[in-house]
Scaffold this motif. Structure first.
Motif, mmCIF file in Angstrom:
data_model
loop_
_atom_site.group_PDB
_atom_site.id
_atom_site.type_symbol
_atom_site.label_atom_id
_atom_site.label_comp_id
_atom_site.label_asym_id
_atom_site.label_seq_id
_atom_site.Cartn_x
_atom_site.Cartn_y
_atom_site.Cartn_z
ATOM 1 N N ALA A 1 -11.021 -3.311 10.601
ATOM 2 C CA ALA A 1 -11.218 -2.586 11.942
ATOM 3 C C ALA A 1 -12.118 -2.959 12.476
ATOM 4 C CB ALA A 1 -12.000 -0.914 11.778
ATOM 5 N N ARG A 2 -12.798 -3.334 12.942
ATOM 6 C CA ARG A 2 -13.314 -4.684 13.917
ATOM 7 C C ARG A 2 -12.545 -5.593 14.359
ATOM 8 N NH1 ARG A 2 -16.005 -9.365 14.363
ATOM 9 N NH2 ARG A 2 -15.200 -9.668 12.502
ATOM 10 N N GLN A 3 -11.906 -6.376 13.552
ATOM 11 C CA GLN A 3 -10.975 -6.803 14.405
ATOM 12 C C GLN A 3 -9.897 -6.043 15.387
ATOM 13 O OE1 GLN A 3 -9.021 -10.074 11.941
ATOM 14 N NE2 GLN A 3 -11.009 -10.979 11.096
ATOM 15 N N GLY A 4 -10.090 -5.027 15.076
ATOM 16 C CA GLY A 4 -9.449 -4.365 16.495
ATOM 17 C C GLY A 4 -7.775 -3.488 15.730
ATOM 18 N N LYS A 5 -8.061 -4.189 14.598
ATOM 19 C CA LYS A 5 -6.134 -3.186 14.160
ATOM 20 C C LYS A 5 -6.639 -1.966 13.554
ATOM 21 C CE LYS A 5 -4.819 -7.916 12.777
ATOM 22 N NZ LYS A 5 -5.750 -8.679 12.411
ATOM 23 N N LEU A 6 -7.266 -1.313 13.867
ATOM 24 C CA LEU A 6 -7.830 0.366 14.147
ATOM 25 C C LEU A 6 -6.468 0.977 13.026
ATOM 26 C CD1 LEU A 6 -9.831 2.093 16.510
ATOM 27 C CD2 LEU A 6 -9.858 1.303 14.145
ATOM 28 N N TRP A 7 -5.071 1.080 13.221
ATOM 29 C CA TRP A 7 -3.877 1.410 12.965
ATOM 30 C C TRP A 7 -4.097 1.155 11.601
ATOM 31 C CZ3 TRP A 7 0.050 -1.024 10.718
ATOM 32 C CH2 TRP A 7 0.105 -2.440 11.325
ATOM 33 N N LEU A 8 -4.446 -0.012 10.934
ATOM 34 C CA LEU A 8 -3.656 -0.749 9.658
ATOM 35 C C LEU A 8 -4.758 0.355 8.544
ATOM 36 C CD1 LEU A 8 -1.983 -2.167 7.756
ATOM 37 C CD2 LEU A 8 -3.854 -4.462 8.485
ATOM 38 N N ALA A 9 -6.396 -0.182 9.632
ATOM 39 C CA ALA A 9 -7.627 0.603 8.470
ATOM 40 C C ALA A 9 -6.612 2.525 8.410
ATOM 41 C CB ALA A 9 -8.843 0.979 9.143
ATOM 42 N N ALA A 10 -6.698 2.856 9.274
ATOM 43 C CA ALA A 10 -6.475 4.444 9.549
ATOM 44 C C ALA A 10 -5.560 4.727 7.826
ATOM 45 C CB ALA A 10 -5.949 4.864 11.288
ATOM 46 N N LEU A 11 -3.272 3.942 8.606
ATOM 47 C CA LEU A 11 -2.773 3.659 7.508
ATOM 48 C C LEU A 11 -3.920 3.133 6.092
ATOM 49 C CD1 LEU A 11 -0.005 3.173 6.460
ATOM 50 C CD2 LEU A 11 0.334 1.440 6.305
ATOM 51 N N ALA A 12 -4.181 2.206 5.670
ATOM 52 C CA ALA A 12 -5.081 1.680 4.268
ATOM 53 C C ALA A 12 -5.609 3.470 3.723
ATOM 54 C CB ALA A 12 -5.834 0.949 4.010
ATOM 55 N N LEU A 13 -6.446 3.887 5.129
ATOM 56 C CA LEU A 13 -7.182 4.818 4.709
ATOM 57 C C LEU A 13 -6.531 6.223 4.282
ATOM 58 C CD1 LEU A 13 -10.146 5.735 4.504
ATOM 59 C CD2 LEU A 13 -10.229 7.305 6.944
ATOM 60 N N VAL A 14 -5.329 6.810 4.850
ATOM 61 C CA VAL A 14 -4.613 7.692 4.648
ATOM 62 C C VAL A 14 -3.789 7.613 3.090
ATOM 63 C CG1 VAL A 14 -2.754 8.590 5.177
ATOM 64 C CG2 VAL A 14 -3.705 8.057 6.670
ATOM 65 N N MET A 15 -3.604 6.009 2.880
ATOM 66 C CA MET A 15 -2.942 5.385 1.840
ATOM 67 C C MET A 15 -4.028 5.868 0.560
ATOM 68 S SD MET A 15 -0.019 6.248 2.396
ATOM 69 C CE MET A 15 1.018 6.709 0.595
ATOM 70 N N SER A 16 -5.121 5.846 0.400
ATOM 71 C CA SER A 16 -6.146 5.589 -0.212
ATOM 72 C C SER A 16 -6.106 7.018 -0.501
ATOM 73 C CB SER A 16 -7.199 5.019 0.385
ATOM 74 O OG SER A 16 -8.271 5.501 -0.199
ATOM 75 N N VAL A 17 -6.246 7.841 0.226
ATOM 76 C CA VAL A 17 -5.913 9.399 0.422
ATOM 77 C C VAL A 17 -4.834 10.338 -0.830
ATOM 78 C CG1 VAL A 17 -6.149 11.846 0.933
ATOM 79 C CG2 VAL A 17 -7.842 10.061 2.237
ATOM 80 N N VAL A 18 -3.937 9.670 0.067
ATOM 81 C CA VAL A 18 -2.999 10.075 -1.200
ATOM 82 C C VAL A 18 -3.054 9.597 -2.699
ATOM 83 C CG1 VAL A 18 -0.272 9.302 -2.018
ATOM 84 C CG2 VAL A 18 -0.625 9.469 0.541
ATOM 85 N N SER A 19 -3.224 8.038 -2.878
ATOM 86 C CA SER A 19 -3.809 7.832 -3.809
ATOM 87 C C SER A 19 -4.746 8.440 -4.682
ATOM 88 C CB SER A 19 -4.309 6.238 -4.420
ATOM 89 O OG SER A 19 -5.533 6.448 -4.163
ATOM 90 N N ILE A 20 -5.760 8.721 -4.407
ATOM 91 C CA ILE A 20 -7.215 9.786 -5.067
ATOM 92 C C ILE A 20 -6.220 11.198 -5.510
ATOM 93 C CG2 ILE A 20 -9.010 11.484 -4.354
ATOM 94 C CD1 ILE A 20 -9.507 9.762 -2.196
ATOM 95 N N MET B 1 1.082 -0.877 0.436
ATOM 96 C CA MET B 1 -0.192 0.098 -0.679
ATOM 97 C C MET B 1 0.900 1.294 -0.321
ATOM 98 S SD MET B 1 -2.795 -0.997 2.353
ATOM 99 C CE MET B 1 -2.742 -1.095 3.844
ATOM 100 N N VAL B 2 1.712 1.515 0.291
ATOM 101 C CA VAL B 2 2.379 2.704 0.622
ATOM 102 C C VAL B 2 3.702 2.922 -0.156
ATOM 103 C CG1 VAL B 2 4.710 3.865 2.357
ATOM 104 C CG2 VAL B 2 2.475 2.034 3.576
ATOM 105 N N VAL B 3 4.573 1.606 -0.790
ATOM 106 C CA VAL B 3 5.255 1.631 -1.900
ATOM 107 C C VAL B 3 4.856 2.139 -2.939
ATOM 108 C CG1 VAL B 3 7.259 0.768 -3.101
ATOM 109 C CG2 VAL B 3 7.162 0.372 -0.485
ATOM 110 N N GLY B 4 3.536 0.868 -3.581
ATOM 111 C CA GLY B 4 2.884 1.425 -5.203
ATOM 112 C C GLY B 4 1.979 2.806 -4.603
ATOM 113 N N ASN B 5 1.686 3.108 -3.907
ATOM 114 C CA ASN B 5 0.654 4.114 -4.075
ATOM 115 C C ASN B 5 1.728 6.232 -3.818
ATOM 116 O OD1 ASN B 5 -2.270 4.060 -3.718
ATOM 117 N ND2 ASN B 5 -1.875 3.670 -1.902
ATOM 118 N N LEU B 6 2.660 5.462 -3.352
ATOM 119 C CA LEU B 6 4.187 6.624 -3.254
ATOM 120 C C LEU B 6 4.689 7.065 -4.628
ATOM 121 C CD1 LEU B 6 5.021 6.809 0.355
ATOM 122 C CD2 LEU B 6 3.946 8.358 -0.501
ATOM 123 N N ILE B 7 5.137 5.504 -5.001
ATOM 124 C CA ILE B 7 5.876 5.648 -6.264
ATOM 125 C C ILE B 7 4.845 6.239 -7.378
ATOM 126 C CG2 ILE B 7 7.430 4.291 -7.696
ATOM 127 C CD1 ILE B 7 8.659 2.516 -5.685
#
Lengths: 474, 102
Positions: free
Chosen positions: A394-413, A277-283
């Motif tokens: 997020a339901r499984q409690g990995k809120l940071w992961l969901a937040a990261l995916a959301l941020v990267m998704s905003v980057v991708s926009i 998610m991070v590398v793909g979107n940033l490059i």
């Protein structure tokens, strides 16, 4: 012997062989017709998969499994092959020779993907993988007049050979630890020897081999070059077919053969997903070529889809399946537009898309919808797909992961929007109309309809994917 | 007495040599040779596990036959593409594959 479990594969293989023979029998001047026959045959196969999907159960004592999950993926692959063969009609016409083999190779690759989705044993897994990859390599290098195509083919075959050798070494180590190639026996045997170094190294190598196929970071280096060099329809087939097949095999492998929820496995999948998610979107941000942009965006999407495997629950797998459907139609739509644009003399540089809105409103509008879907902006389907994936994580409690995916998704926009800006706002130097062939118009219309349909009425496909995921995840 | 470990160490060494060869060699044909070494390491592993395991059916050996067959197909495709490449540029150095990069 009961062949009903492999009915669809048999028919697909017959289509591929039939196209090969038919190409030899038709006189040279009339070979254009073969593309239409191929498209019609794939459409017929799709109809067959709904009318008479096969007997269910297994073939050859569990070597091969015909269940709702594999049927879902097979329909996905056949749809992709149908749309791609429609997309290739013009490309095949432009080839001076070996037109008929093009569609035949498409068919063989389809058989490989179907095998991969059904494989329930490491042997059939490996055969399916190679049957899928080798025709794809030939298709990538198909345009012999273009140096880029040959170069992409060379890179693809060398890297894919190395990755499958790594995968095989992993399989041989797992075999040493468990004494079996079948998924169910492996799972049973791994219960007692899960900490054996052979098993740990072996499973990491196997996962690495598949991470290459789905182009997850750090095994992604090949995909931008190959997408750029390959003819546009082939790149579309690689982007949707090969990737979905990799996920099909990975889902079954991680849920049925390797202990996905034990030891360090979740961490392994988690890091692949986060890195992608991070590398793909940033490059993707600084890219100037549309095909390379799509390659990096497909790397990022592999990261999002892997979130479903991180969750490894019914809802997680259902969200993956939903996402793969919308990803297929969005990508096919974009590649169809690119290939129509290429036929009209355009290049795949983003700057050459200037003024598309004036030159072909229909094509520009379809590109817009598909790009919005990939960016995850409602009402296109991408929003719903991302929502399902993130909600489950997020339901499984990995809120940071969901937040990261959301941020990267905003980057991708930002990079999707910059393409849309070029299409809609900038003025073209050449304002001539672009003629889109009927086949490409049909593909664009279908992609837009499905993308918007899945975004506005997500319920039917959601129900369907939930039912499939519910039937396999315990 | 030669046991399973000897075979595994040999296979692991072969695999590493093949991998390093595939990664550092400049010539596309040499890269393919490296890949062949890696595949042979796999075959050696499979056959050795079979010989020293307690399996009734020689599964590993049969898989090795599959791998040999598929590897031959893979090499055929790879050589055909490398030949096309050679026709265009009169060499097969992988360093020269630089039309596609960002």
């Amino acid at each position: 012997m009961d062949f009903s479990a492999i009915r669809l594969e048999l028919v697909a293989a017959l289509i591929a062989l039939g196209l090969l023979v038919f190409g030899l029998l038709t006189p040279r001047g009339k070979r254009e017709v073969i593309g239409y026959i191929a498209a019609a045959a794939f459409l017929g196969l799709l109809a067959l998969s709904f009318l008479a999907p096969g007997g269910g159960g297994s073939f050859q004592g569990g070597l091969y499994l015909d269940d709702p999950l594999s049927l879902f993926f097979k329909r996905l692959f056949i749809t992709a092959a149908f749309l791609v063969s429609l997309m290739s009609l013009r490309f095949a016409k432009s080839l001076e020779e070996s037109r008929s083999e093009f569609f035949s190779l498409l068919g063989f690759s389809l058989v490989g993907m179907m095998m991969l989705a059904s494989a329930n044993d490491f042997v059939s897994l490996y055969i399916g993988l190679e049957l899928m990859s080798l025709p794809l390599v030939i298709l990538t290098a198909y345009d012999r007049t273009s140096g880029k195509s040959t170069e992409a083919g060379t890179k693809y075959i060398l890297l894919s050979a190395i990755s499958s050798a790594v995968l095989l070494f992993g399989l041989s180590l797992l075999f040493g630890a468990t004494g079996s190639f079948s998924y169910s026996d492996t799972l049973k045997a791994l219960g007692s020897v899960a900490d054996d170094p052979l098993v740990v190294i072996g499973s990491i190598m196997v996962v690495a081999g598949f991470a290459f196929k789905i182009s997850a970071v750090p095994f992604h280096m090949w995909s931008p070059d190959i997408y750029e060099g390959a003819p546009a329809p082939v790149a579309a087939f690689l982007a949707v077919g090969s990737k979905a097949a990799g996920f099909a095999a990975l889902i079954r492998l991680l849920l049925f053969a390797l202990p996905a929820s034990s030891g360090d496995f979740p961490l392994l999948i988690l890091s692949l997903s986060v890195l992608s998610m991070v590398v793909g979107n940033l490059i993707a941000l600084p890219q100037t070529n549309m095909k390379r942009l799509l390659a990096y965006s497909s790397i990022a999407h592999a990261g999002y889809i892997l979130l479903g495997l991180v969750a490894a629950s019914t809802a997680g797998v259902a969200a993956m399946l939903y996402y793969l459907v919308l990803y297929l139609f969005a990508n096919v739509g974009i590649f169809a537009a690119l290939s129509a644009f290429g036929e009209a003399g355009g290049s795949s540089e983003i700057s050459s898309l200037k003024g598309m809105w004036k030159r072909s409103p229909f094509m520009a509008a379809s590109l817009l919808v598909c790009l919005l879907s990939l960016a995850g902006i409602p009402p296109a389907a991408g929003f719903i797909g991302k929502f399902y994936l993130l909600a489950e994580v997020a339901r499984q409690g990995k809120l940071w992961l969901a937040a990261l995916a959301l941020v990267m998704s905003v980057v991708s926009i930002s990079y999707y929007i910059s393409v849309i800006r070029v299409i809609v706002m900038e003025k073209a130097e050449d304002e001539s109309r672009i003629r889109v062939s009927l086949a490409n118009k049909a593909i664009l219309a279908v992609s837009v309809l499905v993308t918007l349909g899945m975004g506005v009425f997500p319920a039917p496909i959601t129900e369907w994917t939930r039912a499939i995921a519910g039937s396999i995840v315990r | 007495m030669i046991g399973l470990d000897h075979y595994l160490v040999l296979a692991a060494a072969l695999f590493c040599i093949g991998f390093v060869g595939a990664v550092v060699k400049r010539n596309a044909i040499a890269v393919l040779m490296g890949v062949e070494l890696m595949l042979n390491a796999v075959n050696l592993n499979l056959v050795a596990f079979d010989r020293f395991g307690v399996h009734v059916v020689p599964l590993g050996q049969s898989f090795a036959v599959f791998i040999i067959a598929v590897a031959a197909a893979e090499v055929a495709v790879a050589l055909a593409i490398i030949l096309t490449l050679y026709r265009r540029r009169s060499n097969t150095r992988v360093d020269d594959l630089d039309m596609l990069k960002w």
